[in-house]
Design a protein around this motif. Structure first.
Motif, PDB file in Angstrom:
ATOM      1  N   THR A 153       0.828  -1.190   0.000  1.00 15.58           N
ATOM      2  CA  THR A 153       0.000   0.000   0.000  1.00 15.58           C
ATOM      3  C   THR A 153       0.869   1.250   0.000  1.00 15.58           C
ATOM      4  OG1 THR A 153      -1.647  -1.222   1.266  1.00 15.58           O
ATOM      5  CG2 THR A 153      -1.840   1.168   1.260  1.00 15.58           C
ATOM      6  N   LEU A 154       0.446   2.253  -0.738  1.00 13.50           N
ATOM      7  CA  LEU A 154       1.180   3.517  -0.807  1.00 13.50           C
ATOM      8  C   LEU A 154       0.833   4.399   0.378  1.00 13.50           C
ATOM      9  CD1 LEU A 154       0.662   4.460  -4.564  1.00 13.50           C
ATOM     10  CD2 LEU A 154       2.733   3.561  -3.520  1.00 13.50           C
ATOM     11  N   ALA A 155       1.818   5.106   0.856  1.00 12.52           N
ATOM     12  CA  ALA A 155       1.581   6.123   1.877  1.00 12.52           C
ATOM     13  C   ALA A 155       0.908   7.308   1.191  1.00 12.52           C
ATOM     14  CB  ALA A 155       2.902   6.557   2.500  1.00 12.52           C
ATOM     15  N   ASP A 156       0.181   8.127   1.955  1.00  7.32           N
ATOM     16  CA  ASP A 156      -0.506   9.277   1.371  1.00  7.32           C
ATOM     17  C   ASP A 156       0.449  10.179   0.589  1.00  7.32           C
ATOM     18  OD1 ASP A 156      -2.971   8.486   2.212  1.00  7.32           O
ATOM     19  OD2 ASP A 156      -3.000   9.758   3.996  1.00  7.32           O
ATOM     20  N   THR A 157       1.676  10.321   1.057  1.00  7.97           N
ATOM     21  CA  THR A 157       2.643  11.195   0.374  1.00  7.97           C
ATOM     22  C   THR A 157       3.132  10.600  -0.946  1.00  7.97           C
ATOM     23  OG1 THR A 157       4.440  10.206   1.650  1.00  7.97           O
ATOM     24  CG2 THR A 157       3.463  12.249   2.507  1.00  7.97           C
ATOM     25  N   GLU A 158       2.908   9.291  -1.164  1.00 10.78           N
ATOM     26  CA  GLU A 158       3.340   8.630  -2.392  1.00 10.78           C
ATOM     27  C   GLU A 158       2.241   8.542  -3.447  1.00 10.78           C
ATOM     28  OE1 GLU A 158       6.519   5.326  -1.036  1.00 10.78           O
ATOM     29  OE2 GLU A 158       4.460   4.962  -0.367  1.00 10.78           O
ATOM     30  N   LYS A 159       1.011   8.831  -3.057  1.00 18.67           N
ATOM     31  CA  LYS A 159      -0.118   8.692  -3.969  1.00 18.67           C
ATOM     32  C   LYS A 159      -0.132   9.815  -4.998  1.00 18.67           C
ATOM     33  CE  LYS A 159      -3.090   6.253  -0.735  1.00 18.67           C
ATOM     34  NZ  LYS A 159      -4.341   6.303   0.038  1.00 18.67           N
ATOM     35  N   VAL A 160      -0.571   9.471  -6.182  1.00 21.60           N
ATOM     36  CA  VAL A 160      -0.725  10.451  -7.253  1.00 21.60           C
ATOM     37  C   VAL A 160      -2.048  11.180  -7.046  1.00 21.60           C
ATOM     38  CG1 VAL A 160      -1.029  10.737  -9.753  1.00 21.60           C
ATOM     39  CG2 VAL A 160       0.598   9.050  -8.870  1.00 21.60           C
ATOM     40  N   ASN A 161      -2.004  12.486  -7.146  1.00 24.01           N
ATOM     41  CA  ASN A 161      -3.223  13.279  -7.038  1.00 24.01           C
ATOM     42  C   ASN A 161      -3.902  13.285  -8.407  1.00 24.01           C
ATOM     43  OD1 ASN A 161      -5.208  15.204  -6.853  1.00 24.01           O
ATOM     44  ND2 ASN A 161      -3.966  16.654  -5.688  1.00 24.01           N
ATOM     45  N   VAL A 162      -4.796  12.327  -8.606  1.00 25.71           N
ATOM     46  CA  VAL A 162      -5.444  12.143  -9.900  1.00 25.71           C
ATOM     47  C   VAL A 162      -6.250  13.382 -10.292  1.00 25.71           C
ATOM     48  CG1 VAL A 162      -7.096  10.729 -11.179  1.00 25.71           C
ATOM     49  CG2 VAL A 162      -5.467   9.651  -9.630  1.00 25.71           C
ATOM     50  N   LYS A 163      -6.881  14.018  -9.338  1.00 24.16           N
ATOM     51  CA  LYS A 163      -7.661  15.221  -9.643  1.00 24.16           C
ATOM     52  C   LYS A 163      -6.789  16.307 -10.239  1.00 24.16           C
ATOM     53  CE  LYS A 163     -11.492  14.731  -6.441  1.00 24.16           C
ATOM     54  NZ  LYS A 163     -12.228  15.328  -5.329  1.00 24.16           N
ATOM     55  N   SER A 164      -5.546  16.408  -9.769  1.00 21.29           N
ATOM     56  CA  SER A 164      -4.666  17.452 -10.311  1.00 21.29           C
ATOM     57  C   SER A 164      -4.227  17.121 -11.735  1.00 21.29           C
ATOM     58  CB  SER A 164      -3.445  17.655  -9.419  1.00 21.29           C
ATOM     59  OG  SER A 164      -2.559  16.556  -9.510  1.00 21.29           O
ATOM     60  N   LEU A 165      -4.199  15.836 -12.085  1.00 24.20           N
ATOM     61  CA  LEU A 165      -3.822  15.444 -13.444  1.00 24.20           C
ATOM     62  C   LEU A 165      -4.953  15.664 -14.444  1.00 24.20           C
ATOM     63  CD1 LEU A 165      -1.921  12.083 -12.808  1.00 24.20           C
ATOM     64  CD2 LEU A 165      -0.935  14.305 -13.336  1.00 24.20           C
ATOM     65  N   PHE A 166      -6.180  15.353 -14.026  1.00 29.40           N
ATOM     66  CA  PHE A 166      -7.298  15.368 -14.952  1.00 29.40           C
ATOM     67  C   PHE A 166      -8.312  16.470 -14.684  1.00 29.40           C
ATOM     68  CE2 PHE A 166      -5.695  11.021 -15.051  1.00 29.40           C
ATOM     69  CZ  PHE A 166      -5.539  10.852 -16.416  1.00 29.40           C
ATOM     70  N   GLY A 167      -8.106  17.247 -13.657  1.00 28.63           N
ATOM     71  CA  GLY A 167      -9.069  18.281 -13.305  1.00 28.63           C
ATOM     72  C   GLY A 167      -8.707  19.640 -13.858  1.00 28.63           C
ATOM     73  N   THR A 168      -9.428  20.636 -13.406  1.00 28.88           N
ATOM     74  CA  THR A 168      -9.176  22.022 -13.793  1.00 28.88           C
ATOM     75  C   THR A 168      -8.909  22.842 -12.539  1.00 28.88           C
ATOM     76  OG1 THR A 168     -11.531  22.538 -13.672  1.00 28.88           O
ATOM     77  CG2 THR A 168     -10.680  21.884 -15.828  1.00 28.88           C
ATOM     78  N   ASP A 169      -8.256  23.973 -12.740  1.00 31.08           N
ATOM     79  CA  ASP A 169      -8.042  24.860 -11.600  1.00 31.08           C
ATOM     80  C   ASP A 169      -9.271  25.754 -11.417  1.00 31.08           C
ATOM     81  OD1 ASP A 169      -7.865  26.874 -13.516  1.00 31.08           O
ATOM     82  OD2 ASP A 169      -5.682  27.034 -13.405  1.00 31.08           O
ATOM     83  N   ARG A 170      -9.187  26.706 -10.509  1.00 31.61           N
ATOM     84  CA  ARG A 170     -10.347  27.553 -10.204  1.00 31.61           C
ATOM     85  C   ARG A 170     -10.813  28.372 -11.403  1.00 31.61           C
ATOM     86  NH1 ARG A 170      -8.752  29.659  -4.157  1.00 31.61           N
ATOM     87  NH2 ARG A 170      -8.874  27.587  -3.225  1.00 31.61           N
ATOM     88  N   GLU A 171      -9.888  28.682 -12.295  1.00 27.55           N
ATOM     89  CA  GLU A 171     -10.238  29.462 -13.482  1.00 27.55           C
ATOM     90  C   GLU A 171     -10.738  28.571 -14.627  1.00 27.55           C
ATOM     91  OE1 GLU A 171      -6.971  30.036 -12.047  1.00 27.55           O
ATOM     92  OE2 GLU A 171      -7.982  31.508 -10.775  1.00 27.55           O
TER      93      GLU A 171
END
Length: 138
Positions: free
Chosen positions: A16-34
């Motif tokens: 199992t990956l530690a939280d610090t090792e996990k990929v932030n999928v939302k940041s890869l496929f999401g949008t920013d506030r703008e």
């Protein structure tokens, strides 16, 4: 459903990956506030559209070799042959399905399509969801 531990995936990939090792999928496929998409997603879109553009060029080159360079219109049958050359792993059913989508027809209406203007055909292919099914043909 089978858990990842019981399927052996965690053991195979080191647990199992530690939280610090996990990929932030939302940041890869999401949008920013703008509403701007991520650089990763921009690269995926660029790659997809570049590959599709190259594929359409290859289809056009195959059409030229089949029908001749002086043609201003192509027959659907010539386009089917071009697919056989450039994407031999795409089945005729997949080709027909794609062509029905490109021409906004039911599959049983494809046989009624007459000659298609070259520029219109290339534009429709570029704006479709066209993707290569397998490795490049000859």
């Amino acid at each position: 459903t089978q858990s990842t531990e019981s399927s052996g995936i965690n053991a195979e990939y080191g647990g199992t990956l530690a939280d610090t090792e996990k990929v932030n999928v939302k940041s890869l496929f999401g949008t920013d506030r703008e509403g701007t998409i991520s650089n990763f997603l921009k690269k995926l879109y660029t790659q997809f559209y570049d590959e599709r553009g190259q594929f359409v060029k290859e289809l056009h080159n195959a059409l030229v070799s089949i029908a001749g360079s002086d043609k201003k219109e192509y027959q659907i049958q010539d386009l089917c042959k071009a697919f056989e050359i450039t994407d031999p792993e795409k089945s005729s059913k997949e080709v027909n399905k794609l062509l029905a989508k490109v021409f906004n027809l039911n599959m049983d209406q494809l046989s009624t399509v007459g000659p298609v203007d070259k520029e219109l055909l290339l534009q429709r292919l570029k704006s479709s969801g066209l993707a290569r099914s397998g490795p490049k043909g000859i």
